[in-house]
Design a protein around this motif. Sequence first.
Motif, PDB file in Angstrom:
ATOM      1  N   SER A 191       0.840  -1.194   0.000  1.00 19.50           N
ATOM      2  CA  SER A 191       0.000   0.000   0.000  1.00 19.50           C
ATOM      3  C   SER A 191       0.878   1.248   0.000  1.00 19.50           C
ATOM      4  CB  SER A 191      -0.940   0.004   1.199  1.00 19.50           C
ATOM      5  OG  SER A 191      -0.212   0.248   2.383  1.00 19.50           O
ATOM      6  N   ILE A 192       0.449   2.240  -0.745  1.00 15.69           N
ATOM      7  CA  ILE A 192       1.150   3.520  -0.798  1.00 15.69           C
ATOM      8  C   ILE A 192       0.139   4.599  -0.431  1.00 15.69           C
ATOM      9  CG2 ILE A 192       2.401   5.167  -2.224  1.00 15.69           C
ATOM     10  CD1 ILE A 192       3.290   2.804  -3.971  1.00 15.69           C
ATOM     11  N   LYS A 193       0.428   5.292   0.659  1.00 17.97           N
ATOM     12  CA  LYS A 193      -0.419   6.394   1.102  1.00 17.97           C
ATOM     13  C   LYS A 193       0.391   7.686   0.994  1.00 17.97           C
ATOM     14  CE  LYS A 193      -2.969   3.376   4.138  1.00 17.97           C
ATOM     15  NZ  LYS A 193      -3.214   2.945   5.486  1.00 17.97           N
ATOM     16  N   HIS A 194      -0.313   8.801   1.007  1.00 16.24           N
ATOM     17  CA  HIS A 194       0.345  10.093   0.855  1.00 16.24           C
ATOM     18  C   HIS A 194      -0.019  11.026   1.999  1.00 16.24           C
ATOM     19  CE1 HIS A 194       0.607   8.448  -3.172  1.00 16.24           C
ATOM     20  NE2 HIS A 194       1.550   9.325  -3.421  1.00 16.24           N
ATOM     21  N   ALA A 195       1.007  11.612   2.606  1.00 13.43           N
ATOM     22  CA  ALA A 195       0.789  12.669   3.590  1.00 13.43           C
ATOM     23  C   ALA A 195       0.434  13.948   2.839  1.00 13.43           C
ATOM     24  CB  ALA A 195       2.059  12.879   4.419  1.00 13.43           C
ATOM     25  N   ARG A 196      -0.174  14.875   3.518  1.00 11.05           N
ATOM     26  CA  ARG A 196      -0.517  16.155   2.893  1.00 11.05           C
ATOM     27  C   ARG A 196       0.727  16.828   2.302  1.00 11.05           C
ATOM     28  NH1 ARG A 196      -4.413  20.160   5.924  1.00 11.05           N
ATOM     29  NH2 ARG A 196      -5.657  18.289   5.639  1.00 11.05           N
ATOM     30  N   SER A 197       1.853  16.695   2.979  1.00  6.67           N
ATOM     31  CA  SER A 197       3.095  17.322   2.522  1.00  6.67           C
ATOM     32  C   SER A 197       3.588  16.765   1.183  1.00  6.67           C
ATOM     33  CB  SER A 197       4.190  17.125   3.577  1.00  6.67           C
ATOM     34  OG  SER A 197       4.448  15.738   3.775  1.00  6.67           O
ATOM     35  N   ALA A 198       3.124  15.603   0.800  1.00  7.83           N
ATOM     36  CA  ALA A 198       3.603  14.952  -0.415  1.00  7.83           C
ATOM     37  C   ALA A 198       3.228  15.703  -1.686  1.00  7.83           C
ATOM     38  CB  ALA A 198       3.079  13.515  -0.495  1.00  7.83           C
ATOM     39  N   LEU A 229      12.021  13.161 -10.900  1.00 13.86           N
ATOM     40  CA  LEU A 229      11.476  13.501  -9.587  1.00 13.86           C
ATOM     41  C   LEU A 229      12.301  12.883  -8.473  1.00 13.86           C
ATOM     42  CD1 LEU A 229       7.645  12.796 -10.113  1.00 13.86           C
ATOM     43  CD2 LEU A 229       8.878  14.936 -10.484  1.00 13.86           C
ATOM     44  N   GLU A 230      12.186  13.484  -7.310  1.00 15.45           N
ATOM     45  CA  GLU A 230      12.669  12.884  -6.067  1.00 15.45           C
ATOM     46  C   GLU A 230      11.435  12.654  -5.214  1.00 15.45           C
ATOM     47  OE1 GLU A 230      13.962  16.450  -3.181  1.00 15.45           O
ATOM     48  OE2 GLU A 230      15.094  16.440  -5.064  1.00 15.45           O
ATOM     49  N   VAL A 231      11.301  11.459  -4.699  1.00 19.48           N
ATOM     50  CA  VAL A 231      10.147  11.092  -3.876  1.00 19.48           C
ATOM     51  C   VAL A 231      10.677  10.459  -2.600  1.00 19.48           C
ATOM     52  CG1 VAL A 231       8.042   9.696  -3.757  1.00 19.48           C
ATOM     53  CG2 VAL A 231       8.741  10.705  -5.949  1.00 19.48           C
ATOM     54  N   MET A 232      10.201  10.944  -1.449  1.00 16.92           N
ATOM     55  CA  MET A 232      10.635  10.391  -0.164  1.00 16.92           C
ATOM     56  C   MET A 232       9.445   9.784   0.552  1.00 16.92           C
ATOM     57  SD  MET A 232      13.231  13.256   1.188  1.00 16.92           S
ATOM     58  CE  MET A 232      14.416  13.956   0.069  1.00 16.92           C
ATOM     59  N   ALA A 233       9.695   8.632   1.162  1.00 13.21           N
ATOM     60  CA  ALA A 233       8.633   7.925   1.881  1.00 13.21           C
ATOM     61  C   ALA A 233       9.212   7.279   3.127  1.00 13.21           C
ATOM     62  CB  ALA A 233       8.022   6.855   0.974  1.00 13.21           C
ATOM     63  N   LEU A 252       4.012   2.104   2.421  1.00 12.28           N
ATOM     64  CA  LEU A 252       4.791   3.330   2.373  1.00 12.28           C
ATOM     65  C   LEU A 252       3.884   4.524   2.591  1.00 12.28           C
ATOM     66  CD1 LEU A 252       7.051   2.702  -0.757  1.00 12.28           C
ATOM     67  CD2 LEU A 252       7.749   2.601   1.638  1.00 12.28           C
ATOM     68  N   LEU A 253       4.419   5.539   3.267  1.00  9.61           N
ATOM     69  CA  LEU A 253       3.764   6.820   3.410  1.00  9.61           C
ATOM     70  C   LEU A 253       4.655   7.841   2.724  1.00  9.61           C
ATOM     71  CD1 LEU A 253       1.552   8.686   4.573  1.00  9.61           C
ATOM     72  CD2 LEU A 253       3.017   8.923   6.608  1.00  9.61           C
ATOM     73  N   VAL A 254       4.201   8.362   1.592  1.00 12.12           N
ATOM     74  CA  VAL A 254       4.964   9.363   0.848  1.00 12.12           C
ATOM     75  C   VAL A 254       4.847  10.685   1.594  1.00 12.12           C
ATOM     76  CG1 VAL A 254       5.214  10.589  -1.345  1.00 12.12           C
ATOM     77  CG2 VAL A 254       4.520   8.185  -1.323  1.00 12.12           C
ATOM     78  N   ILE A 255       6.010  11.282   1.903  1.00  9.35           N
ATOM     79  CA  ILE A 255       6.016  12.525   2.672  1.00  9.35           C
ATOM     80  C   ILE A 255       6.558  13.702   1.871  1.00  9.35           C
ATOM     81  CG2 ILE A 255       6.131  11.381   4.914  1.00  9.35           C
ATOM     82  CD1 ILE A 255       9.189  11.955   4.875  1.00  9.35           C
ATOM     83  N   HIS A 256       7.151  13.437   0.704  1.00 14.56           N
ATOM     84  CA  HIS A 256       7.767  14.514  -0.084  1.00 14.56           C
ATOM     85  C   HIS A 256       7.874  14.077  -1.531  1.00 14.56           C
ATOM     86  CE1 HIS A 256      10.712  17.632  -1.179  1.00 14.56           C
ATOM     87  NE2 HIS A 256      11.370  16.666  -1.775  1.00 14.56           N
TER      88      HIS A 256
END
Length: 90
Positions: free
Chosen positions: A2-9, A57-61, A69-73
């Motif tokens: 599962s991949i979720k996204h924080a608002r900051s993402a 892109l750069e993606v941080m989780a 994973l929780l994507v934060i950026h």
Amino acid sequence: MSIKHARSATRHRISRQRSRYVIETTSVIFAQAAPDGSALADRRLVFLGPDAHGELLEVMAIETDDDGLLVIHAQLIRARYLKLLREGLR
């Protein structure tokens, strides 16, 4: 997984679909310590690569307790990560 996204993402106007694509397709992934004073003290997984349209892109989780994973950026790749991407692709 599962991949979720924080608002900051999506702060840098990178859609969830674009960041998910990078996570699912890139071969350049590395772990990075959280910055000092970060509210999220976990280590970050950094995914570097092109989205479906070829933009780099750069993606941080961070890993979640349920092995997801929780994507934060997510943003267009910066110079320091571009160098790491080029080294990782060699």
